[in-house]
Write a protein that holds these residues in place. Structure first.
Motif, PDB file in Angstrom:
ATOM      1  N   ILE A 177       0.652  -1.073  -0.072  1.00  0.00           N
ATOM      2  CA  ILE A 177      -0.145  -0.061  -0.013  1.00  0.00           C
ATOM      3  C   ILE A 177       0.924   1.240  -0.038  1.00  0.00           C
ATOM      4  O   ILE A 177       0.564   2.212  -0.611  1.00  0.00           O
ATOM      5  CB  ILE A 177      -1.048  -0.031   1.233  1.00  0.00           C
ATOM      6  CG1 ILE A 177      -1.838  -1.096   1.036  1.00  0.00           C
ATOM      7  CG2 ILE A 177      -1.897   1.030   1.207  1.00  0.00           C
ATOM      8  CD1 ILE A 177      -2.424  -1.592   2.280  1.00  0.00           C
ATOM      9  N   ASP A 178       2.067   1.328   0.671  1.00  0.00           N
ATOM     10  CA  ASP A 178       2.689   2.392   0.885  1.00  0.00           C
ATOM     11  C   ASP A 178       3.854   2.484  -0.136  1.00  0.00           C
ATOM     12  O   ASP A 178       4.388   3.466  -0.404  1.00  0.00           O
ATOM     13  CB  ASP A 178       3.316   2.683   2.190  1.00  0.00           C
ATOM     14  CG  ASP A 178       4.346   1.694   2.632  1.00  0.00           C
ATOM     15  OD1 ASP A 178       4.721   0.678   1.780  1.00  0.00           O
ATOM     16  OD2 ASP A 178       4.888   1.689   3.615  1.00  0.00           O
ATOM     17  N   GLY A 179       3.959   1.615  -1.156  1.00  0.00           N
ATOM     18  CA  GLY A 179       5.120   1.370  -2.013  1.00  0.00           C
ATOM     19  C   GLY A 179       6.350   1.088  -1.765  1.00  0.00           C
ATOM     20  O   GLY A 179       7.306   1.379  -2.568  1.00  0.00           O
ATOM     21  N   THR A 180       6.542   0.489  -0.477  1.00  0.00           N
ATOM     22  CA  THR A 180       7.907   0.335   0.144  1.00  0.00           C
ATOM     23  C   THR A 180       8.589  -0.645  -0.752  1.00  0.00           C
ATOM     24  O   THR A 180       9.695  -0.546  -1.186  1.00  0.00           O
ATOM     25  CB  THR A 180       7.793  -0.160   1.694  1.00  0.00           C
ATOM     26  OG1 THR A 180       7.161   0.744   2.276  1.00  0.00           O
ATOM     27  CG2 THR A 180       9.188  -0.620   2.007  1.00  0.00           C
ATOM     28  N   ILE A 181       7.893  -1.749  -1.169  1.00  0.00           N
ATOM     29  CA  ILE A 181       8.549  -2.820  -2.085  1.00  0.00           C
ATOM     30  C   ILE A 181       8.780  -2.443  -3.585  1.00  0.00           C
ATOM     31  O   ILE A 181       9.645  -2.587  -4.228  1.00  0.00           O
ATOM     32  CB  ILE A 181       7.517  -4.153  -1.914  1.00  0.00           C
ATOM     33  CG1 ILE A 181       7.681  -4.547  -0.523  1.00  0.00           C
ATOM     34  CG2 ILE A 181       8.490  -5.236  -2.737  1.00  0.00           C
ATOM     35  CD1 ILE A 181       6.390  -5.681  -0.318  1.00  0.00           C
ATOM     36  N   ILE A 182       7.703  -1.651  -4.049  1.00  0.00           N
ATOM     37  CA  ILE A 182       7.812  -1.033  -5.345  1.00  0.00           C
ATOM     38  C   ILE A 182       9.021  -0.098  -5.470  1.00  0.00           C
ATOM     39  O   ILE A 182       9.600  -0.313  -6.376  1.00  0.00           O
ATOM     40  CB  ILE A 182       6.431  -0.500  -5.612  1.00  0.00           C
ATOM     41  CG1 ILE A 182       5.174  -1.224  -5.900  1.00  0.00           C
ATOM     42  CG2 ILE A 182       6.659   0.318  -6.891  1.00  0.00           C
ATOM     43  CD1 ILE A 182       3.789  -0.728  -5.852  1.00  0.00           C
ATOM     44  N   LYS A 183       9.204   0.644  -4.403  1.00  0.00           N
ATOM     45  CA  LYS A 183      10.264   1.424  -4.699  1.00  0.00           C
ATOM     46  C   LYS A 183      11.629   0.611  -4.400  1.00  0.00           C
ATOM     47  O   LYS A 183      12.557   1.132  -4.971  1.00  0.00           O
ATOM     48  CB  LYS A 183      10.332   2.587  -3.464  1.00  0.00           C
ATOM     49  CG  LYS A 183       9.346   3.693  -3.733  1.00  0.00           C
ATOM     50  CD  LYS A 183       9.068   4.593  -2.632  1.00  0.00           C
ATOM     51  CE  LYS A 183       7.872   5.420  -2.952  1.00  0.00           C
ATOM     52  NZ  LYS A 183       6.971   5.799  -1.988  1.00  0.00           N
ATOM     53  N   ALA A 184      11.810  -0.188  -3.349  1.00  0.00           N
ATOM     54  CA  ALA A 184      12.824  -1.107  -3.075  1.00  0.00           C
ATOM     55  C   ALA A 184      13.090  -1.748  -4.428  1.00  0.00           C
ATOM     56  O   ALA A 184      14.457  -1.772  -4.701  1.00  0.00           O
ATOM     57  CB  ALA A 184      12.924  -2.176  -2.130  1.00  0.00           C
ATOM     58  N   TYR A 185      12.464  -2.419  -5.100  1.00  0.00           N
ATOM     59  CA  TYR A 185      12.837  -3.189  -6.435  1.00  0.00           C
ATOM     60  C   TYR A 185      12.626  -2.049  -7.627  1.00  0.00           C
ATOM     61  O   TYR A 185      12.833  -2.770  -8.788  1.00  0.00           O
ATOM     62  CB  TYR A 185      11.683  -4.065  -6.823  1.00  0.00           C
ATOM     63  CG  TYR A 185      11.830  -5.434  -5.693  1.00  0.00           C
ATOM     64  CD1 TYR A 185      12.630  -6.374  -6.190  1.00  0.00           C
ATOM     65  CD2 TYR A 185      11.890  -5.315  -4.403  1.00  0.00           C
ATOM     66  CE1 TYR A 185      12.895  -7.601  -5.581  1.00  0.00           C
ATOM     67  CE2 TYR A 185      12.161  -6.404  -3.559  1.00  0.00           C
ATOM     68  CZ  TYR A 185      12.743  -7.646  -4.040  1.00  0.00           C
ATOM     69  OH  TYR A 185      13.211  -8.757  -3.365  1.00  0.00           O
TER      70      TYR A 185
END
Length: 149
Positions: free
Chosen positions: A94-102
């Motif tokens: 939801i907060d995009g943490t994984i999206i940003k990390a990858y």
């Protein structure tokens, strides 16, 4: 900076479709197909998810885990999973943490929205394959072919 083959996969912990806590470390020793997609229940994302659903039996028994990731919440994931009978977990970022990390954040959106990118992560947590150009209807089979299965 984009992640590439040979890079250590970023660790993550989040909730899945059913509210269970899931971490990349949970799958140590197994290959992980971590596929990012923009939005639940949209035409391309549905084709891609159904491609994994239809090929899921071929992934079973081979120490391969399939995980879908989008910024949708658990409720959206539950509805999407039920509507299309998806046999694998979807991860709520939801907060995009994984999206940003990858490094798969779509630049044209201010809120977290993933590009259609797939990482295959080996049992040691290292990226072994990266797919940035995805044929949604054949993607799951394309990965199996690349893995020699």
């Amino acid at each position: 900076m984009a992640l590439a083959v040979g890079d250590k996969a970023p660790a993550f912990t989040t909730k899945d479709t059913n509210g269970n806590t899931v971490s990349l470390a949970d799958f140590s020793g197994k290959s992980v197909v971590l596929y990012f997609y923009p939005k639940d229940d949209t035409p391309g994302c549905t084709k891609e998810a159904c491609s994994f659903r239809d090929s899921y039996a071929e992934y079973q028994g081979k120490d391969i885990v399939v995980l879908g990731v989008s910024a949708d919440d658990e409720t959206s994931h539950q509805q999407f999973t039920q509507k299309f009978n998806l046999p694998f977990p979807l991860l709520a970022d939801i907060d995009g943490t994984i999206i940003k990390a990858y490094d798969v954040q779509r630049a044209e959106y201010n809120q977290p929205v993933a590009s259609r990118v797939t990482y295959v992560i080996d049992g040691a947590g290292v990226i072994s394959q990266v797919y940035t150009s995805v044929q949604t209807e054949t993607h799951a089979k394309d990965i199996l072919t690349a893995l020699g299965i």
